[in-house]
Design a protein around this motif. Sequence first.
Motif, mmCIF file in Angstrom:
data_model
loop_
_atom_site.group_PDB
_atom_site.id
_atom_site.type_symbol
_atom_site.label_atom_id
_atom_site.label_comp_id
_atom_site.label_asym_id
_atom_site.label_seq_id
_atom_site.Cartn_x
_atom_site.Cartn_y
_atom_site.Cartn_z
ATOM 1 N N LYS A 1 7.803 11.480 -18.311
ATOM 2 C CA LYS A 1 7.268 12.657 -18.997
ATOM 3 C C LYS A 1 5.967 13.151 -18.357
ATOM 4 C CE LYS A 1 9.256 11.826 -23.547
ATOM 5 N NZ LYS A 1 8.962 11.499 -24.967
ATOM 6 N N GLN A 2 5.224 12.237 -17.758
ATOM 7 C CA GLN A 2 3.965 12.584 -17.107
ATOM 8 C C GLN A 2 4.171 13.029 -15.659
ATOM 9 O OE1 GLN A 2 1.617 9.029 -17.563
ATOM 10 N NE2 GLN A 2 1.526 9.225 -19.782
ATOM 11 N N GLY A 3 5.414 12.994 -15.201
ATOM 12 C CA GLY A 3 5.705 13.389 -13.823
ATOM 13 C C GLY A 3 5.324 12.336 -12.800
ATOM 14 N N ARG A 4 5.113 11.105 -13.247
ATOM 15 C CA ARG A 4 4.691 10.010 -12.357
ATOM 16 C C ARG A 4 5.920 9.198 -11.938
ATOM 17 N NH1 ARG A 4 0.126 7.588 -16.126
ATOM 18 N NH2 ARG A 4 0.047 6.000 -14.509
ATOM 19 N N TYR A 5 6.815 9.867 -11.230
ATOM 20 C CA TYR A 5 8.122 9.308 -10.900
ATOM 21 C C TYR A 5 8.040 8.078 -9.994
ATOM 22 C CZ TYR A 5 9.083 13.997 -12.597
ATOM 23 O OH TYR A 5 9.091 15.144 -13.341
ATOM 24 N N GLN A 6 7.186 8.123 -8.989
ATOM 25 C CA GLN A 6 7.094 6.986 -8.067
ATOM 26 C C GLN A 6 6.596 5.733 -8.780
ATOM 27 O OE1 GLN A 6 4.787 8.234 -4.695
ATOM 28 N NE2 GLN A 6 6.544 9.198 -3.699
ATOM 29 N N GLU A 7 5.716 5.903 -9.734
ATOM 30 C CA GLU A 7 5.236 4.754 -10.511
ATOM 31 C C GLU A 7 6.311 4.243 -11.464
ATOM 32 O OE1 GLU A 7 1.232 5.170 -12.275
ATOM 33 O OE2 GLU A 7 1.157 7.041 -11.117
ATOM 34 N N ALA A 8 7.163 5.144 -11.915
ATOM 35 C CA ALA A 8 8.193 4.776 -12.888
ATOM 36 C C ALA A 8 9.334 3.983 -12.258
ATOM 37 C CB ALA A 8 8.744 6.024 -13.562
ATOM 38 N N VAL A 9 9.616 4.223 -10.983
ATOM 39 C CA VAL A 9 10.763 3.578 -10.338
ATOM 40 C C VAL A 9 10.693 2.052 -10.391
ATOM 41 C CG1 VAL A 9 11.983 3.239 -8.141
ATOM 42 C CG2 VAL A 9 11.410 5.542 -8.916
ATOM 43 N N PRO A 10 9.601 1.393 -9.974
ATOM 44 C CA PRO A 10 9.596 -0.071 -10.036
ATOM 45 C C PRO A 10 9.670 -0.609 -11.470
ATOM 46 C CG PRO A 10 7.500 0.743 -9.151
ATOM 47 C CD PRO A 10 8.399 1.914 -9.328
ATOM 48 N N VAL A 11 9.122 0.129 -12.416
ATOM 49 C CA VAL A 11 9.214 -0.295 -13.818
ATOM 50 C C VAL A 11 10.672 -0.215 -14.278
ATOM 51 C CG1 VAL A 11 8.419 0.130 -16.177
ATOM 52 C CG2 VAL A 11 6.853 0.489 -14.257
#
Length: 76
Positions: free
Chosen positions: A37-47
């Motif tokens: 939702k925050q547009g932080r896609y690269q950070e979301a991938v490993p999670v």
Amino acid sequence: MNTAFRIMLVGIFICAAVCANEQAWKELSSQVIQLYKQGRYQEAVPVAQRALQLARSAYGENDERVAASLNNLAEL
């Protein structure tokens, strides 16, 4: 210790482990959604990958949590 008591203890430990896995998966999935939702896609991938790994190891390939985790990765 009698057999019935041992069986009960094993059941309690199994339930605790399942509940802990469920809570961990929910927390990871929630983090993925927030990051998305925050547009932080690269950070979301490993999670999202950790959530998928947990779902696969705890519940097996055919579980709905695995499908949800795969969907989250696809969205990212």
